[in-house]
Design a protein around this motif. Structure first.
Motif, PDB file in Angstrom:
ATOM      1  N   LEU A 219       1.184  -0.968  -0.336  1.00 44.50           N
ATOM      2  CA  LEU A 219       0.149   0.049  -0.118  1.00 44.50           C
ATOM      3  C   LEU A 219       1.096   1.483  -0.057  1.00 44.50           C
ATOM      4  O   LEU A 219       1.805   1.639   0.877  1.00 44.50           O
ATOM      5  CB  LEU A 219      -0.910  -0.262   1.177  1.00 44.50           C
ATOM      6  N   SER A 220       0.409   2.000  -0.733  1.00 46.13           N
ATOM      7  CA  SER A 220       1.167   3.602  -1.174  1.00 46.13           C
ATOM      8  C   SER A 220       0.565   4.651  -1.210  1.00 46.13           C
ATOM      9  O   SER A 220      -0.387   4.351  -1.939  1.00 46.13           O
ATOM     10  CB  SER A 220       2.660   3.056  -2.110  1.00 46.13           C
ATOM     11  N   LEU A 221       1.175   5.801  -0.375  1.00 44.81           N
ATOM     12  CA  LEU A 221      -0.043   7.262  -0.190  1.00 44.81           C
ATOM     13  C   LEU A 221       0.660   7.793  -1.438  1.00 44.81           C
ATOM     14  O   LEU A 221       0.683   8.889  -1.293  1.00 44.81           O
ATOM     15  CB  LEU A 221      -0.400   6.773   1.170  1.00 44.81           C
ATOM     16  N   GLY A 222      -0.339   7.354  -2.966  1.00 46.23           N
ATOM     17  CA  GLY A 222      -0.657   8.319  -3.673  1.00 46.23           C
ATOM     18  C   GLY A 222      -1.909   9.659  -3.898  1.00 46.23           C
ATOM     19  O   GLY A 222      -2.532   9.342  -3.312  1.00 46.23           O
ATOM     20  N   ARG A 223      -2.234   9.990  -5.041  1.00 45.73           N
ATOM     21  CA  ARG A 223      -3.332  10.459  -5.523  1.00 45.73           C
ATOM     22  C   ARG A 223      -4.138   9.608  -5.331  1.00 45.73           C
ATOM     23  O   ARG A 223      -5.545   9.829  -4.068  1.00 45.73           O
ATOM     24  CB  ARG A 223      -3.123  11.592  -6.568  1.00 45.73           C
TER      25      ARG A 223
END
Length: 299
Positions: free
Chosen positions: A154-158
């Motif tokens: 899980l990565s927090l992009g737009r």
């Protein structure tokens, strides 16, 4: 000795009435909308489809609201607008986020609304959840993570940030319904919230740069069908949450991905073992949240 004789433990019992059963039924219906929306999104932008869907739902709700609409109060305008804002933000942000992230990642993040509701209920409504509700929340959250856990991390992009904000809107919608439940007319407020959602979605198409799509029978039939289902779902939510707390309602709503997964399986999808385990935990969460331990007191 007298206390032991007059007060004996009573076996746990399930407190499930018609409102809870109604919420379970619409959750099943809710889960079935995923396949319809998935097909319609190939022919329409998210804001146009949300506006068309909720505009159709408002027209479906109008015959029930029309006889009493003249007596609408300022409180009901406020309630319908507030709930409509929550619905619009939740549906639009989640759909917008799905344009740039996989559905599994979106579902993983959206699961955050489950533990958010009892916390917001405590803060806004000053209703402290029971221990059984907290147990149910934990089980449901773990179950949802197993159902929709992303494989690549899980990565927090737009897209992730937009979806994360949408979970707050979803949680607030449930809280707002409980806040006004029993104090407003269900028919009038349901119509107002559906109309507000539709108007906001269409209005935001211009600043978002979303064009009106070419005419498509798939979009029109999907919007009409979902509009009818949405009107029914919102009526039942407003009616049932007059007697069902926001925390209990949330735990029942947590069954939505379970039903969606089952319907997808019937349509050809195959769920992994972890997702099946997650579904079992969500069902266990609903049952656990409804168990109450009481004592049998002698007169």
């Amino acid at each position: 000795m007298h206390r032991a004789a007059s007060e004996t433990p009573f076996p746990p019992r399930l407190m499930i009435g018609r409102p809870e059963l109604a919420l379970m039924a619409i959750t099943l219906l809710w889960g079935g909308t995923f396949l319809i929306v998935h097909q319609a999104m190939r022919h329409s932008g998210p804001l146009f489809f949300v506006g068309l869907r909720f505009g159709t739902a408002a027209l479906m709700a109008l015959p029930l609201a029309m006889p009493v609409l003249r007596d609408v109060t300022r409180r009901e305008w406020l309630a319908g607008t507030t709930i409509g804002l929550g619905i619009f933000a939740g549906y639009s942000l989640q759909t917008w986020g799905l344009q740039s992230i996989p559905s599994s990642t979106s579902a993983f993040i959206t699961a955050a609304y489950v533990p958010l509701v009892p916390i917001l209920q405590w803060i806004i409504l000053r209703r402290r959840p029971r221990l059984a509700s907290w147990v149910g929340v934990v089980l449901a959250f773990i179950g949802l993570l197993l159902i929709a856990a992303p494989k690549d991390g899980l990565s927090l992009g737009r897209g992730e940030a937009l979806t994360l904000i949408s979970t707050l809107a979803i949680a607030l919608e449930i809280i707002f319904i409980s806040l006004w439940a029993g104090r407003v007319n269900v028919a009038r407020v349901t119509f107002i919230q559906l109309a507000v959602t539709s108007i906001l979605a269409f209005a935001c198409m211009i600043p978002a740069g979303e064009a009106i799509p070419p005419f498509s029978w798939t979009v029109m039939l999907s919007a009409c069908g979902l509009g009818l289902m949405t009107a029914l779902i919102q009526f039942v939510m407003n009616w049932a949450q007059q007697s069902v707390s926001a925390t209990r309602a949330t735990l029942i709503y947590a069954g939505e991905p379970v039903w969606a997964g089952l319907i997808g399986w019937i349509a050809g999808d195959r769920l992994p073992a972890t997702a099946l385990l997650g579904g079992a935990l969500v069902v266990a969460a609903v049952i656990a949240s409804e168990v109450r331990f009481e004592r049998n007191r002698a007169p």
